[in-house]
Design an enzyme around this catalytic site. Structure first.
Site, PDB file in Angstrom:
ATOM      1  N   HIS A 272       0.862  -1.199   0.000  1.00 24.99           N
ATOM      2  CA  HIS A 272       0.000   0.000   0.000  1.00 24.99           C
ATOM      3  C   HIS A 272       0.885   1.231   0.000  1.00 24.99           C
ATOM      4  O   HIS A 272       1.922   1.265   0.642  1.00 24.99           O
ATOM      5  CB  HIS A 272      -0.912   0.029   1.236  1.00 24.99           C
ATOM      6  CG  HIS A 272      -2.115   0.877   1.044  1.00 24.99           C
ATOM      7  ND1 HIS A 272      -2.068   2.236   1.154  1.00 24.99           N
ATOM      8  CD2 HIS A 272      -3.378   0.567   0.695  1.00 24.99           C
ATOM      9  CE1 HIS A 272      -3.268   2.730   0.897  1.00 24.99           C
ATOM     10  NE2 HIS A 272      -4.087   1.742   0.616  1.00 24.99           N
ATOM     11  N   ASP A 326      -7.718  -5.576   0.191  1.00 23.07           N
ATOM     12  CA  ASP A 326      -8.210  -6.558  -0.796  1.00 23.07           C
ATOM     13  C   ASP A 326      -7.838  -7.987  -0.455  1.00 23.07           C
ATOM     14  O   ASP A 326      -8.296  -8.915  -1.130  1.00 23.07           O
ATOM     15  CB  ASP A 326      -7.644  -6.203  -2.182  1.00 23.07           C
ATOM     16  CG  ASP A 326      -8.309  -4.945  -2.719  1.00 23.07           C
ATOM     17  OD1 ASP A 326      -7.611  -4.026  -3.143  1.00 23.07           O
ATOM     18  OD2 ASP A 326      -9.559  -4.877  -2.643  1.00 23.07           O
TER      19      ASP A 326
HETATM   20  C1  SDX Z   1      -6.360  -0.438  -3.014  1.00 17.85           C
HETATM   21  O1  SDX Z   1      -4.595   4.086  -2.339  1.00 17.85           O
HETATM   22  C2  SDX Z   1      -5.521   3.500  -1.685  1.00 17.85           C
HETATM   23  O2  SDX Z   1      -5.943   3.909  -0.614  1.00 17.85           O
HETATM   24  C3  SDX Z   1      -6.099   2.291  -2.360  1.00 17.85           C
HETATM   25  C4  SDX Z   1      -7.072   1.465  -1.536  1.00 17.85           C
HETATM   26  C5  SDX Z   1      -8.365   2.207  -1.280  1.00 17.85           C
HETATM   27  O3  SDX Z   1      -9.051   1.909  -0.284  1.00 17.85           O
HETATM   28  O4  SDX Z   1      -8.760   3.022  -2.159  1.00 17.85           O
HETATM   29  O5  SDX Z   1      -6.493   1.104  -0.301  1.00 17.85           O
HETATM   30  C6  SDX Z   1      -7.482   0.197  -2.291  1.00 17.85           C
HETATM   31  O6  SDX Z   1      -6.142  -0.120  -4.143  1.00 17.85           O
HETATM   32  C7  SDX Z   1      -5.494  -1.414  -2.288  1.00 17.85           C
HETATM   33  C8  SDX Z   1      -4.295  -1.916  -3.157  1.00 17.85           C
HETATM   34  C9  SDX Z   1      -4.782  -3.069  -4.019  1.00 17.85           C
HETATM   35  N1  SDX Z   1      -3.729  -3.453  -4.990  1.00 17.85           N
HETATM   36  C10 SDX Z   1      -2.994  -4.558  -4.819  1.00 17.85           C
HETATM   37  O7  SDX Z   1      -3.112  -5.328  -3.872  1.00 17.85           O
HETATM   38  C11 SDX Z   1      -2.019  -4.841  -5.950  1.00 17.85           C
HETATM   39  C12 SDX Z   1      -0.662  -5.206  -5.382  1.00 17.85           C
HETATM   40  N2  SDX Z   1      -0.084  -4.056  -4.722  1.00 17.85           N
HETATM   41  C13 SDX Z   1       0.895  -3.274  -5.424  1.00 17.85           C
HETATM   42  O8  SDX Z   1       0.682  -3.151  -6.796  1.00 17.85           O
HETATM   43  C14 SDX Z   1       1.295  -1.995  -4.699  1.00 17.85           C
HETATM   44  O9  SDX Z   1       1.561  -2.340  -3.388  1.00 17.85           O
HETATM   45  C15 SDX Z   1       0.370  -0.796  -4.692  1.00 17.85           C
HETATM   46  C16 SDX Z   1      -0.110  -0.448  -6.059  1.00 17.85           C
HETATM   47  C17 SDX Z   1      -0.807  -1.065  -3.813  1.00 17.85           C
HETATM   48  C18 SDX Z   1       1.149   0.386  -4.127  1.00 17.85           C
HETATM   49  O10 SDX Z   1       2.139   0.657  -5.024  1.00 17.85           O
HETATM   50  P1  SDX Z   1       3.290   1.752  -4.778  1.00 17.85           P
HETATM   51  O11 SDX Z   1       3.075   2.487  -3.506  1.00 17.85           O
HETATM   52  O12 SDX Z   1       3.432   2.535  -6.038  1.00 17.85           O
HETATM   53  O13 SDX Z   1       4.577   0.855  -4.542  1.00 17.85           O
HETATM   54  P2  SDX Z   1       5.554   0.370  -5.704  1.00 17.85           P
HETATM   55  O14 SDX Z   1       4.790  -0.383  -6.748  1.00 17.85           O
HETATM   56  O15 SDX Z   1       6.362   1.554  -6.149  1.00 17.85           O
HETATM   57  O16 SDX Z   1       6.473  -0.659  -4.931  1.00 17.85           O
HETATM   58  C19 SDX Z   1       7.506  -0.189  -4.043  1.00 17.85           C
HETATM   59  C20 SDX Z   1       8.375  -1.419  -3.761  1.00 17.85           C
HETATM   60  C21 SDX Z   1       8.822  -2.130  -5.046  1.00 17.85           C
HETATM   61  O17 SDX Z   1      10.032  -2.811  -4.743  1.00 17.85           O
HETATM   62  P3  SDX Z   1      11.460  -2.159  -5.242  1.00 17.85           P
HETATM   63  O18 SDX Z   1      11.382  -2.044  -6.764  1.00 17.85           O
HETATM   64  O19 SDX Z   1      11.536  -0.813  -4.550  1.00 17.85           O
HETATM   65  O20 SDX Z   1      12.479  -3.160  -4.767  1.00 17.85           O
HETATM   66  O21 SDX Z   1       7.602  -2.401  -3.050  1.00 17.85           O
HETATM   67  C22 SDX Z   1       7.430  -3.557  -3.872  1.00 17.85           C
HETATM   68  C23 SDX Z   1       7.749  -3.151  -5.291  1.00 17.85           C
HETATM   69  O22 SDX Z   1       8.211  -4.268  -6.041  1.00 17.85           O
HETATM   70  N3  SDX Z   1       6.020  -3.969  -3.769  1.00 17.85           N
HETATM   71  C24 SDX Z   1       5.608  -5.231  -3.834  1.00 17.85           C
HETATM   72  C25 SDX Z   1       4.211  -5.171  -3.695  1.00 17.85           C
HETATM   73  N4  SDX Z   1       3.822  -3.905  -3.579  1.00 17.85           N
HETATM   74  C26 SDX Z   1       4.948  -3.159  -3.621  1.00 17.85           C
HETATM   75  N5  SDX Z   1       6.286  -6.391  -3.997  1.00 17.85           N
HETATM   76  C27 SDX Z   1       5.536  -7.520  -4.022  1.00 17.85           C
HETATM   77  N6  SDX Z   1       4.175  -7.542  -3.917  1.00 17.85           N
HETATM   78  C28 SDX Z   1       3.491  -6.391  -3.738  1.00 17.85           C
HETATM   79  N7  SDX Z   1       2.155  -6.428  -3.634  1.00 17.85           N
END
Ligand code: SDX
Length: 389
Positions: A272, A326
């Protein structure tokens, strides 16, 4: 020579580019606060735990949109207004009958939400009655349209709302054609409270940007629905179950996670932008799932989810990546007998309250969104005739 306008405003100081606007305040808001380090979530200053324990979705929607908890008279009037506007024109139902039955329900919802704008005058944003009417109609009709497409795509006629059923129970009735068990209805209403609002998430940001052009509220909600549909946002709840089904058994959890991380795959339902601890909504949804299992029987996918959470804590916890809203919501909806591709439309039903709260707040202090950019393209190029390319 550029003619300087005599009162050219000073160019605002250019800010550094932040991908995804991470950490950049794009508005001021009094609706919802998140403490991502402590895992705290409040709506208009009330903790989501108190609202889940004491309130209902419609009372919470009133709080979010009008800023204060309603008196009993105000709440009864609001519930009655929403109840009276649940029905949807036959024209919209007929339009939905022309949608391909294999289409995703989020696309059907976005189209039907936008179509509401065809029925109600567009530009009366300075009329308080128009604002109230739009709030009531969208809260009332979005669930009816989600349930209608479910029946239509099965080749059936949608069933009319039942005025004697409360909001959550009526939706489950319209969806399943059966009056729900009281526990199921209460747990579903709690899920709606948990998904109602979450500050400036992507779909709410879409809503505010769309609202800032002074278009109609139906276009605002349709814009937000399209944004919520994405797998990185609201679409993740549907993908979590597919992920758990792909893992298949407890002994496959660790190897599956190892491989996913080796392939730099995002684990659905984890991570998140704001929370660097377990999402407080995931904590509550996990308990709701357990309550349902106690009453209606266990789901082995839950054991996989618990194991994945445990194993992921070692590998992803240090990076602040924990279950989000989720991760457990799909297991609750699955036990309620809701088809997986309706999980995100249900998220949209709830988040309509938050989108409407932000729509109203944006109108209260509006300036059209028009951020800047850092240009990285070519410059000063001479024209190249076709035959010379
Ligand atoms: C919702 O914003 C909100 O409030 C949303 C929400 C709401 O109520 O409206 O809470 C609802 O959308 C919840 C999120 C649902 N999505 C997912 O579960 C999909 C999986 N999650 C990721 O795609 C991610 O965590 C996000 C999109 C939720 C957040 O993305 P960010 O903040 O842009 O983080 P990032 O993609 O830049 O990742 C930062 C680091 C990376 O590693 P490095 O390249 O720095 O080494 O964290 C890692 C990412 O690879 N990472 C994950 C991960 N999420 C982030 N690695 C593995 N699995 C994950 N789920």
């Amino acid at each position: 020579m550029a003619v300087e306008s005599p009162t050219a405003p000073a160019t605002p100081e250019r800010q550094p580019f932040r991908p995804g606007l991470e950490g950049v305040p794009a508005t001021q808001s009094a609706i919802c606060d998140i403490d991502g380090q402590q895992g705290l979530l409040t709506y208009r200053g009330y903790s989501v735990g108190d609202l889940v324990a004491q309130s209902s979705f419609l009372e919470t929607a009133y709080l979010l949109i009008w800023g204060e908890l309603p008196t009993s008279t105000e709440l009864r009037a609001f519930e009655h207004e929403v109840q009276m506007h649940r029905r949807v024109s036959f024209r919209i139902r007929d339009m939905m009958k022309s949608f391909p039955s294999g289409g995703h329900p989020m696309d059907a919802l976005q189209a039907s939400a936008a179509s509401l704008g065809l029925f109600y005058s567009r530009r009366a944003l300075d009329n308080p009655e128009y604002i109230v009417g739009a709030v009531v109609r969208l809260l009332a009709k979005i669930p009816t349209m989600v349930a209608a497409f479910q029946l239509i795509r099965k080749g059936q006629d949608p069933i009319q709302p039942r005025d004697d059923l409360a909001y959550a129970a009526n939706f489950l009735y319209m969806l399943t054609e059966r009056e729900p068990d009281p526990l199921a209805a209460r747990i579903f209403d709690t899920c709606l409270i948990l998904h109602a609002e979450h500050s400036l998430n992507a779909s709410t940001f879409s809503a505010r940007v769309t609202a800032s052009t002074l278009t109609d509220p139906y276009a605002v909600v349709a814009s937000a629905v399209g944004t919520l549909a994405g797998p990185l946002h609201g679409g993740a709840n549907e993908d979590v179950l597919a992920m758990l089904e792909e893992i298949g058994s407890l002994d496959q959890v660790e190897p599956w996670l190892e491989q996913a991380m080796a392939q730099k795959q995002k684990i659905m339902g984890f991570g998140h932008r704001e929370y660097k601890v377990k999402d407080p909504r995931a904590v509550i949804l996990q308990k709701l799932a357990e309550d349902l299992f106690d009453q209606f029987g266990h789901d082995p996918l839950y054991d996989l989810a618990r194991k994945l959470e445990e194993v992921a804590a070692e590998r992803l916890g240090p990076k602040g990546i924990y279950p989000n809203v989720d991760f457990y919501s799909g297991l609750v909806y699955r036990k309620l007998g809701i088809p997986e591709d309706l999980f995100t439309p249900i998220f949209a039903i709830a988040r309509t309250a938050g989108w409407l709260a932000h729509w109203k707040e944006q109108l209260g202090a509006n300036r059209i969104y028009r951020p800047s950019q850092i240009y990285t393209g070519a410059a000063g190029r001479d024209w190249m005739p076709l035959q010379a390319r």
